[in-house]
Design an enzyme around this catalytic site. Structure first.
Site, PDB file in Angstrom:
ATOM      1  N   THR A  10       1.243  -1.092  -0.010  1.00 26.65           N
ATOM      2  CA  THR A  10       0.101   0.357   0.145  1.00 26.65           C
ATOM      3  C   THR A  10       1.020   1.144   0.132  1.00 26.65           C
ATOM      4  O   THR A  10       2.084   0.985   0.706  1.00 26.65           O
ATOM      5  CB  THR A  10      -1.269  -0.627   1.515  1.00 26.65           C
ATOM      6  N   GLU A  29       0.629   3.507   1.981  1.00 20.81           N
ATOM      7  CA  GLU A  29       0.243   4.314   3.450  1.00 20.81           C
ATOM      8  C   GLU A  29       1.928   3.009   4.334  1.00 20.81           C
ATOM      9  O   GLU A  29       2.112   4.756   5.466  1.00 20.81           O
ATOM     10  CB  GLU A  29      -0.794   3.440   3.843  1.00 20.81           C
TER      11      GLU A  29
END
Ligand code: NAD
Ligand code: TYD
Length: 339
Positions: A125, A127
């Site tokens: 991800t 993130e």
């Protein structure tokens, strides 16, 4: 080719299963999923009718069971989607995130090593890069942006990524990693922003926006993510990370207002609630590498993708109504009851 897909009963994994079954009628797709709250076998109902599809209800942390599956199914490629994926839940209870996301990844890679140094793709991800400030729209995450995580979720995904690269360097496991921005589309679990707002709006329930709602996410239609992974497992360079993103940045509040407009619901449903702890401000991906090396570009514009998504939720009410009427309600009460 035999493709082993973990987490295939979840949001992106199931979309990937359907993408692969449709595009490669001569491939065998083997799905491993332990069906946590986020996994739903009804999502795979059509796939289960396909003789090229096989499902195992198995935990990726269960080494013995996973080894047996590798031994029996002889995958040529492994794509690991299985994970705990919700930031808010990771803030409440990090432990299961470390177990599934890191130790589960280790088991999957140990098996890949043991049964013939099998090509292994890790679905990661954006993130893992932390966040970007709102006042620097010129900044984007590239593959060389340092890992700098904020939540237990992103930290567990970053831990897994480091382990994947370690298996490449130490053991020569043929790995690739994709780091994608926020996905949206069919089968998205209604705890995440877009499906939660659609479901609540349709039920005339408050739309809980964290803080001011100014946080920005880079939204990509799920099918485009599946196509990117398809390209990477066939043509991606071993040992490489590929960022995947839609150049489609939007503030949460604008998404929620748009959903109200599309569903003809009043904006007075919007309720600003206590902000998420450690809430990342902005995610924005630079997808130049995957474009230049593999020719990938997002195909679905947000204006079309959001219409398709809303239509899907309107046409598949049973799917999400079953979810929000069950155990999920306890979660909802706990997270939003006194917020
Ligand atoms: P999801 O929560 O909808 O699905 C996860 C699936 O994994 C579920 O079917 C669940 O049952 C299964 N699972 C969980 N723990 C397991 C275990 N121990 N063993 C076997 N199966 C297990 O998640 P998603 O949104 O589809 O995300 C899939 C992957 O993509 C995750 O790795 C996530 O980190 C990554 N990702 C998600 C997004 C996004 O916007 N949703 C963006 C980028 C990357
Ligand atoms: P989410 O869908 O949980 O994805 P992520 O946190 O992994 O990006 O949340 C997207 C954005 O929406 C994030 O900034 C948090 C915000 N949000 C709300 O404002 N209200 C909600 O009820 C939820 C679930 C998310």
């Amino acid at each position: 080719m035999n493709v082993l897909v973990t987490g295939g009963a979840g949001f992106i994994g199931s979309n990937f299963v359907y993408h692969m079954l449709n595009k490669y009628p001569d491939y065998k797709i083997i799905c491993v999923d332990c069906l946590t709250y986020a996994g739903n076998l009804s999502t795979l109902e059509e796939a289960l009718k396909n003789p090229n599809f096989k499902f195992y209800k198995t935990d990726i942390c269960d080494r013995e069971a996973i080894y047996k599956i590798y031994e029996d199914e002889k995958p040529d490629v492994v794509v690991n989607f299985a994970a705990e994926s919700h930031v808010d839940r990771s803030i409440e209870n990090p432990e299961i995130f470390l177990k599934t996301n890191i130790l589960g990844t280790q088991v999957m890679m140990d098996a890949a090593r043991k049964f013939g140094n099998i090509r292994y793709h890790q679905v990661s991800t954006d993130e893992v890069y932390g966040d970007l400030p709102l006042d620097r729209p010129d900044l984007f995450f590239t593959e060389t942006t340092p890992i700098h995580t904020s939540s237990p979720y992103s930290s567990s995904k970053a831990g897994a990524d480091l382990l994947v690269m370690a298996y490449y360097r130490t053991y020569g496991l043929p790995v690739t990693i994709s780091r994608c921005s926020n996905n949206y589309g069919p089968y998205h679990f209604p705890e995440k922003l877009i499906p939660l707002m659609i479901a609540n709006a349709l039920n005339d329930k408050p739309l809980p926006v964290y803080g001011e709602g100014l946080n920005v996410r880079d939204w990509l239609y799920v099918e485009d993510h599946c196509k990117a992974i398809d390209l990477i497992i066939h043509k991606g360079k071993i040992g490489e990370v590929y960022n995947v993103g839609g150049h489609n940045e939007m503030a949460n509040i604008d998404i929620v207002k748009l959903i109200c407009k599309k569903l003809n619901k009043p904006e007075s449903l919007i309720t600003h609630v206590t902000d998420r702890k450690g809430h990342d401000m902005r995610y924005a991906i630079d997808p130049t590498k995957i474009h230049n090396e593999l020719g990938w570009l997002p195909e679905t514009k947000f204006a079309d993708g959001i219409d398709k998504t809303i239509e899907w939720y309107l046409n598949n009410k049973t799917w999400w109504e079953t979810i929000i009427s069950g155990e999920y309600m306890n979660y909802y009460e706990k997270m939003y009851g006194n917020r």
